[in-house]
Design a protein around this motif. Structure first.
Motif, PDB file in Angstrom:
ATOM      1  N   ARG A   1      34.283  55.434  45.437  1.00 11.47           N
ATOM      2  CA  ARG A   1      34.645  56.482  44.485  1.00 11.47           C
ATOM      3  C   ARG A   1      35.467  55.923  43.339  1.00 11.47           C
ATOM      4  N   GLU A   2      36.441  55.080  43.646  1.00 14.97           N
ATOM      5  CA  GLU A   2      37.283  54.500  42.603  1.00 14.97           C
ATOM      6  C   GLU A   2      36.470  53.675  41.617  1.00 14.97           C
ATOM      7  N   ARG A   3      35.403  53.066  42.115  1.00 12.72           N
ATOM      8  CA  ARG A   3      34.543  52.301  41.218  1.00 12.72           C
ATOM      9  C   ARG A   3      33.628  53.211  40.405  1.00 12.72           C
ATOM     10  N   CYS A   4      33.077  54.223  41.070  1.00 12.31           N
ATOM     11  CA  CYS A   4      32.066  55.060  40.427  1.00 12.31           C
ATOM     12  C   CYS A   4      32.638  55.995  39.364  1.00 12.31           C
ATOM     13  N   VAL A   5      33.913  56.264  39.395  1.00  9.71           N
ATOM     14  CA  VAL A   5      34.499  57.166  38.395  1.00  9.71           C
ATOM     15  C   VAL A   5      35.173  56.390  37.270  1.00  9.71           C
ATOM     16  N   SER A   6      35.070  55.079  37.266  1.00 12.49           N
ATOM     17  CA  SER A   6      35.751  54.275  36.246  1.00 12.49           C
ATOM     18  C   SER A   6      35.151  54.533  34.873  1.00 12.49           C
ATOM     19  N   ASP A   7      35.995  54.498  33.860  1.00 10.45           N
ATOM     20  CA  ASP A   7      35.573  54.856  32.512  1.00 10.45           C
ATOM     21  C   ASP A   7      34.486  53.939  31.971  1.00 10.45           C
ATOM     22  N   HIS A   8      34.537  52.652  32.284  1.00  6.39           N
ATOM     23  CA  HIS A   8      33.586  51.735  31.662  1.00  6.39           C
ATOM     24  C   HIS A   8      32.152  52.018  32.101  1.00  6.39           C
ATOM     25  N   LEU A   9      31.949  52.599  33.290  1.00  6.28           N
ATOM     26  CA  LEU A   9      30.609  52.993  33.712  1.00  6.28           C
ATOM     27  C   LEU A   9      30.134  54.228  32.953  1.00  6.28           C
ATOM     28  N   TRP A  10      31.031  55.179  32.767  1.00  8.32           N
ATOM     29  CA  TRP A  10      30.643  56.441  32.138  1.00  8.32           C
ATOM     30  C   TRP A  10      30.598  56.355  30.624  1.00  8.32           C
ATOM     31  N   GLU A  11      31.302  55.389  30.049  1.00  6.58           N
ATOM     32  CA  GLU A  11      31.220  55.206  28.599  1.00  6.58           C
ATOM     33  C   GLU A  11      29.801  54.879  28.167  1.00  6.58           C
ATOM     34  N   ARG A  12      29.097  54.096  28.977  1.00  2.00           N
ATOM     35  CA  ARG A  12      27.717  53.747  28.656  1.00  2.00           C
ATOM     36  C   ARG A  12      26.824  54.981  28.702  1.00  2.00           C
TER      37      ARG A  12
ATOM     38  N   GLU B   1      31.516  41.157  44.501  1.00  2.00           N
ATOM     39  CA  GLU B   1      32.034  42.122  43.524  1.00  2.00           C
ATOM     40  C   GLU B   1      31.138  42.224  42.298  1.00  2.00           C
ATOM     41  N   LEU B   2      30.688  41.074  41.792  1.00  2.00           N
ATOM     42  CA  LEU B   2      29.858  41.083  40.591  1.00  2.00           C
ATOM     43  C   LEU B   2      28.521  41.764  40.848  1.00  2.00           C
ATOM     44  N   VAL B   3      27.925  41.519  42.032  1.00  2.00           N
ATOM     45  CA  VAL B   3      26.645  42.141  42.371  1.00  2.00           C
ATOM     46  C   VAL B   3      26.794  43.648  42.465  1.00  2.00           C
ATOM     47  N   LEU B   4      27.825  44.105  43.158  1.00  2.00           N
ATOM     48  CA  LEU B   4      28.049  45.542  43.293  1.00  2.00           C
ATOM     49  C   LEU B   4      28.274  46.189  41.931  1.00  2.00           C
ATOM     50  N   GLU B   5      29.034  45.511  41.082  1.00  2.00           N
ATOM     51  CA  GLU B   5      29.308  46.054  39.755  1.00  2.00           C
ATOM     52  C   GLU B   5      28.029  46.158  38.934  1.00  2.00           C
ATOM     53  N   CYS B   6      27.179  45.167  39.006  1.00  2.00           N
ATOM     54  CA  CYS B   6      25.916  45.193  38.260  1.00  2.00           C
ATOM     55  C   CYS B   6      25.018  46.331  38.744  1.00  2.00           C
ATOM     56  N   ILE B   7      25.006  46.570  40.041  1.00  2.00           N
ATOM     57  CA  ILE B   7      24.185  47.654  40.591  1.00  2.00           C
ATOM     58  C   ILE B   7      24.714  49.008  40.140  1.00  2.00           C
ATOM     59  N   LEU B   8      26.016  49.187  40.191  1.00  2.00           N
ATOM     60  CA  LEU B   8      26.597  50.469  39.769  1.00  2.00           C
ATOM     61  C   LEU B   8      26.342  50.735  38.289  1.00  2.00           C
TER      62      LEU B   8
END
Length: 365
Positions: free
Chosen positions: A80-91, A54-61
Motif C-alpha cells: 500500500r505504501e508503494r502503490c499510493v506514492s505520488d510518483h506513480l500517480w503523477e504519471r 526493489e527495482l523489479v517491483l518498482e518497474c512492475i508497479l
C-alpha cells in the motif's frame, strides 16, 4: 537482462495466483472489486511479492493501471505504501488529465484540501472525509470494509494512523477527478453545444467528470442577470486547461503587440458588455486597408494599428474585422459591438490545428 526477465515472469505467475487482476469495463463504477478476502502477504510462509528485487517491483508497479494499483494497495501495508506514492500517480495524472488540468486547477485543489482540513477532526473525521471522497462512486469495496475494521482495530494494515492516505496526495486528487467529486476550472471550446453565438470561442467553466459516459458537465459563470449556464455531455476534445492565468472577468495584459504580423494566429478576449465574463475568440492578424497584401511591400507590422480578422464571418458582417492600437491597447469597444480585451499570440501548430478542426461548416453572418 535474463535474470530480470526470469524474475518478472516469476512475479507474474505468483501475482496471478495471489490476486488475479482482470480488466475493468470503461465505467469503473459499475463493478465491485473484492479484495477484503486477500490474505496479508506479510503473514504467509510462501513466496511474497516483497521478495522481488526493489527495482523489479518498482518497474512492475509503474506499469500497472490505476485500478490495479488500487487493488495492489489492498494486499498489505508495504504494498500500500508503494502503490499510493505520488510518483506513480503523477504519471497517470499526466496521461489522462494533463491536457485539461493546469496550474489554476491545481491551486483550486490545494484550496479545496485546505478547506476540508479545517472542518475535519484530527483523526476519524479526516479518515471519513477521505473515504466519502473515494467511495461514493469508486468501486473499491475493500476501502469501505477496511475502514469499518479500522474502527474496531487500530492495527488495521490499510487505515491505521501511520498509513492513512494523505488528503493532498496525488492518488487522492486522481480519485476525486475520476469520480467527478471535484469540480475543476478549465475552458470549453464552442460552449453550449456549439451554439452559433459561441462558434470559434473558448470560455472558462467549472468541469466535473462523468465516469459513466466518459464526458463532462460544465457550469459557466453567470452572464449579467442570467443564471449559471449548465452543459452536459462535453467530450474531451472540447476542453483545454487555461493557457493564461487570467480570471474570466479580468482583462489579460497583452505582451505580444509588437510581435504581431499579418497572418499570425491570435486569441482575443471579447465580452458582450462589462457585466459578462470574457471568452477567448480565434482570429488572424490582417492587413491594413491601404496594403495590398504583397509581403514584399507590406509594412503593416510597423503601423500603430493592428487589424484583426475573424474569417468565420461573412465579409460584410460587423464581426468580420476590428482594429486595435498597438501602443496603448487596453479594453476597446462599445455596447453595440461588445468589448475587445487582451490578446495572446498562438505559437504552436497544435493549437492552430485545434481551432481549424472546430471551424464551422457554414460561414456565419
Amino acid at each position: 537482462m535474463l535474470l530480470y526477465f526470469i524474475t518478472c515472469v516469476s512475479f507474474l505467475v505468483f501475482l496471478k495466483s495471489l490476486i488475479p487482476i482482470k480488466p475493468l469495463p470503461p465505467s469503473w463504477t459499475s463493478e465491485t472489486l473484492t479484495s477484503s478476502k486477500v490474505e496479508n502477504v506479510e503473514d504467509t510462509n510462501g513466496m511474497s511479492v516483497l521478495d522481488l528485487p526493489e527495482l523489479v517491483l518498482e518497474c512492475i508497479l509503474e506499469r500497472l493501471p490505476p485500478a490495479s494499483l488500487c487493488q495492489m494497495a489492498g494486499v498489505c501495508r508495504s504494498l500500500r505504501e508503494r502503490c499510493v506514492s505520488d510518483h506513480l500517480w503523477e504519471r497517470h495524472m499526466k496521461q489522462k488529465w494533463g491536457r485539461v488540468i493546469g496550474p489554476v486547477a491545481y491551486r483550486e485543489w490545494k484550496w479545496h484540501v485546505a478547506s476540508k482540513r479545517n472542518v475535519c477532526s484530527p483523526r476519524s473525521g479526516k479518515q471519513r472525509s477521505l473515504m466519502r471522497l473515494v467511495s461514493l462512486h469508486w468501486p473499491f469495496s475493500w476501502m469501505r470494509s477496511r475502514l469499518d475494521e479500522n474502527n474496531n482495530n487500530n492495527n488495521n494494515i490499510i487505515y491505521n494512523s501511520k498509513s492513512t492516505l494523505p488528503s493532498d496526495s496525488m492518488m487522492t486528487w486522481y480519485l476525486a477527478l475520476e469520480t467527478g467529486n471535484f469540480w475543476f476550472p478549465a475552458q470549453v471550446y464552442n460552449r453550449e453545444n456549439g451554439h452559433v453565438g459561441f462558434m470559434l470561442s473558448c470560455y472558462d467553466a467549472e468541469l466535473s467528470y462523468d465516469p459513466h459516459t466518459d464526458s463532462f458537465q460544465a457550469r459557466y459563470p453567470p452572464h449579467g442577470r442570467r443564471a449559471v449556464a449548465i452543459e452536459h455531455g462535453i467530450q474531451w476534445e472540447r476542453l483545454r486547461s487555461p493557457p493564461v492565468d487570467t480570471p474570466p472577468h479580468d482583462l489579460h495584459i497583452t505582451d505580444c503587440l509588437n510581435d504581431l504580423h499579418p497572418g499570425d494566429h491570435i486569441e482575443i478576449q471579447w465580452r458582450r458588455n462589462k457585466e459578462f465574463p470574457y471568452g477567448w475568440w480565434y482570429g488572424i492578424v490582417g492587413h491594413l486597408e491601404t496594403c495590398d497584401g504583397n509581403e514584399n511591400y507590406c509594412r503593416c507590422h510597423n503601423s500603430d494599428t493592428v487589424v484583426l480578422e475573424f474569417n468565420q464571418y461573412t465579409p460584410d458582417s460587423r464581426w468580420r474585422r476590428t482594429s486595435i492600437s498597438r501602443k496603448d491597447h487596453r479594453e476597446e469597444g462599445n455596447e453595440a459591438d461588445g468589448f475587445y480585451g487582451g490578446i495572446r499570440k498562438i505559437k504552436t501548430e497544435h493549437e492552430i490545428s485545434i481551432w481549424k478542426r472546430l471551424w464551422p461548416s457554414e460561414v456565419l453572418d
